[in-house]
Motif scaffolding. Structure first.
Motif, PDB file in Angstrom:
ATOM      1  N   UNK A 139     -64.749 -15.097 -28.224  1.00 34.16           N
ATOM      2  CA  UNK A 139     -64.466 -14.196 -27.108  1.00 34.16           C
ATOM      3  C   UNK A 139     -63.193 -14.598 -26.371  1.00 34.16           C
ATOM      4  N   UNK A 140     -62.665 -15.747 -26.677  1.00 32.95           N
ATOM      5  CA  UNK A 140     -61.481 -16.247 -25.982  1.00 32.95           C
ATOM      6  C   UNK A 140     -60.184 -15.911 -26.710  1.00 32.95           C
ATOM      7  N   UNK A 141     -60.220 -14.978 -27.650  1.00 37.70           N
ATOM      8  CA  UNK A 141     -59.025 -14.558 -28.382  1.00 37.70           C
ATOM      9  C   UNK A 141     -58.720 -13.111 -28.040  1.00 37.70           C
ATOM     10  N   UNK A 142     -57.434 -12.814 -27.829  1.00 42.64           N
ATOM     11  CA  UNK A 142     -57.030 -11.441 -27.523  1.00 42.64           C
ATOM     12  C   UNK A 142     -55.695 -11.150 -28.193  1.00 42.64           C
ATOM     13  N   UNK A 143     -55.558  -9.941 -28.715  1.00 43.00           N
ATOM     14  CA  UNK A 143     -54.313  -9.519 -29.358  1.00 43.00           C
ATOM     15  C   UNK A 143     -53.595  -8.560 -28.418  1.00 43.00           C
ATOM     16  N   UNK A 144     -52.344  -8.859 -28.133  1.00 42.29           N
ATOM     17  CA  UNK A 144     -51.499  -8.007 -27.299  1.00 42.29           C
ATOM     18  C   UNK A 144     -50.483  -7.315 -28.197  1.00 42.29           C
ATOM     19  N   UNK A 145     -50.356  -6.012 -28.059  1.00 38.50           N
ATOM     20  CA  UNK A 145     -49.344  -5.240 -28.784  1.00 38.50           C
ATOM     21  C   UNK A 145     -48.250  -4.901 -27.784  1.00 38.50           C
ATOM     22  N   UNK A 146     -47.037  -5.350 -28.084  1.00 33.81           N
ATOM     23  CA  UNK A 146     -45.929  -5.116 -27.158  1.00 33.81           C
ATOM     24  C   UNK A 146     -44.759  -4.477 -27.904  1.00 33.81           C
ATOM     25  N   UNK A 147     -43.954  -3.735 -27.162  1.00 34.21           N
ATOM     26  CA  UNK A 147     -42.741  -3.155 -27.739  1.00 34.21           C
ATOM     27  C   UNK A 147     -41.769  -4.283 -28.038  1.00 34.21           C
ATOM     28  N   UNK A 148     -41.203  -4.263 -29.212  1.00 31.63           N
ATOM     29  CA  UNK A 148     -40.276  -5.295 -29.649  1.00 31.63           C
ATOM     30  C   UNK A 148     -38.865  -4.743 -29.543  1.00 31.63           C
ATOM     31  N   UNK A 149     -38.226  -5.010 -28.426  1.00 26.32           N
ATOM     32  CA  UNK A 149     -36.908  -4.460 -28.169  1.00 26.32           C
ATOM     33  C   UNK A 149     -35.841  -5.523 -28.360  1.00 26.32           C
ATOM     34  N   UNK A 202     -48.158 -14.331 -34.352  1.00 28.97           N
ATOM     35  CA  UNK A 202     -47.323 -13.234 -33.877  1.00 28.97           C
ATOM     36  C   UNK A 202     -46.672 -12.625 -35.106  1.00 28.97           C
ATOM     37  N   UNK A 203     -46.570 -11.291 -35.091  1.00 30.31           N
ATOM     38  CA  UNK A 203     -46.005 -10.596 -36.246  1.00 30.31           C
ATOM     39  C   UNK A 203     -45.656  -9.170 -35.875  1.00 30.31           C
ATOM     40  N   UNK A 204     -44.860  -8.531 -36.714  1.00 30.67           N
ATOM     41  CA  UNK A 204     -44.512  -7.127 -36.560  1.00 30.67           C
ATOM     42  C   UNK A 204     -45.729  -6.287 -36.906  1.00 30.67           C
ATOM     43  N   UNK A 205     -45.898  -5.178 -36.182  1.00 29.62           N
ATOM     44  CA  UNK A 205     -47.007  -4.264 -36.416  1.00 29.62           C
ATOM     45  C   UNK A 205     -46.445  -2.887 -36.726  1.00 29.62           C
ATOM     46  N   UNK A 206     -46.940  -2.259 -37.773  1.00 32.48           N
ATOM     47  CA  UNK A 206     -46.570  -0.875 -38.062  1.00 32.48           C
ATOM     48  C   UNK A 206     -47.291   0.029 -37.083  1.00 32.48           C
ATOM     49  N   UNK A 207     -46.638   1.070 -36.595  1.00 32.09           N
ATOM     50  CA  UNK A 207     -47.309   2.004 -35.676  1.00 32.09           C
ATOM     51  C   UNK A 207     -48.603   2.581 -36.258  1.00 32.09           C
ATOM     52  N   UNK A 208     -48.684   2.698 -37.582  1.00 33.65           N
ATOM     53  CA  UNK A 208     -49.902   3.214 -38.215  1.00 33.65           C
ATOM     54  C   UNK A 208     -51.097   2.278 -38.044  1.00 33.65           C
ATOM     55  N   UNK A 219     -38.339   2.302 -32.102  1.00 37.47           N
ATOM     56  CA  UNK A 219     -39.121   1.248 -31.480  1.00 37.47           C
ATOM     57  C   UNK A 219     -39.940   0.508 -32.529  1.00 37.47           C
ATOM     58  N   UNK A 220     -40.052  -0.805 -32.368  1.00 38.60           N
ATOM     59  CA  UNK A 220     -40.901  -1.624 -33.194  1.00 38.60           C
ATOM     60  C   UNK A 220     -41.908  -2.297 -32.278  1.00 38.60           C
ATOM     61  N   UNK A 221     -42.996  -2.755 -32.851  1.00 38.98           N
ATOM     62  CA  UNK A 221     -44.051  -3.380 -32.069  1.00 38.98           C
ATOM     63  C   UNK A 221     -44.428  -4.716 -32.681  1.00 38.98           C
ATOM     64  N   UNK A 222     -44.837  -5.641 -31.815  1.00 34.08           N
ATOM     65  CA  UNK A 222     -45.252  -6.981 -32.231  1.00 34.08           C
ATOM     66  C   UNK A 222     -46.655  -7.230 -31.710  1.00 34.08           C
ATOM     67  N   UNK A 223     -47.468  -7.850 -32.550  1.00 34.77           N
ATOM     68  CA  UNK A 223     -48.807  -8.274 -32.134  1.00 34.77           C
ATOM     69  C   UNK A 223     -48.749  -9.771 -31.882  1.00 34.77           C
ATOM     70  N   UNK A 224     -49.161 -10.176 -30.680  1.00 39.32           N
ATOM     71  CA  UNK A 224     -49.246 -11.599 -30.343  1.00 39.32           C
ATOM     72  C   UNK A 224     -50.707 -11.896 -30.091  1.00 39.32           C
ATOM     73  N   UNK A 225     -51.253 -12.845 -30.859  1.00 42.05           N
ATOM     74  CA  UNK A 225     -52.660 -13.233 -30.696  1.00 42.05           C
ATOM     75  C   UNK A 225     -52.709 -14.470 -29.818  1.00 42.05           C
ATOM     76  N   UNK A 226     -53.396 -14.350 -28.679  1.00 41.03           N
ATOM     77  CA  UNK A 226     -53.483 -15.446 -27.712  1.00 41.03           C
ATOM     78  C   UNK A 226     -54.905 -16.024 -27.703  1.00 41.03           C
TER      79      UNK A 226
END
Length: 101
Positions: A21-31, A67-73, A92-99
């Motif tokens: 429960x202490x893990x969370x994935x954030x999707x952010x715009x990669x500019x 952390x990695x690139x995420x396809x919009x799909x 725009x590209x997106x990155x997923x960061x797992x914290x």
């Protein structure tokens, strides 16, 4: 004796499930920032580790586990289809960061 073993097993499972429960994935715009940090994050390279860790720490997490690139799909219903965010050849590209805590 069996009930003690069952109690210990249940306690172990509860402890393990709370860790998940202490893990969370954030999707952010990669500019593009001009420093190449965007590419470090998107390609999962070592140079993105500090940025990902800082991002997680700013949200009260201890570390970034990935952390990695995420396809919009890959993102369900929240990101417009490819081409909708493109202007002058820039999309725009997106990155997923797992914290983790």
């Amino acid at each position: 004796m069996r009930s003690l073993l069952a109690l210990v097993s249940c306690a172990s499972l509860l402890a393990a499930s709370s860790a998940f429960a202490e893990t969370r994935v954030f999707i952010i715009a990669n500019q593009a920032d001009g420093y190449g940090v965007d590419q470090c994050l998107a390609k999962g390279e070592k140079c993105g580790a500090q940025v990902a860790r800082t991002y997680c720490q700013s949200r009260d997490f201890a570390q970034a586990s990935s952390y990695r690139r995420v396809d919009p799909d890959e993102i369900t219903g929240s990101v417009p289809k490819s081409g909708a965010n493109c202007s002058h050849g820039h999309c725009d590209e997106y990155v997923a960061i797992t914290c983790q805590r």
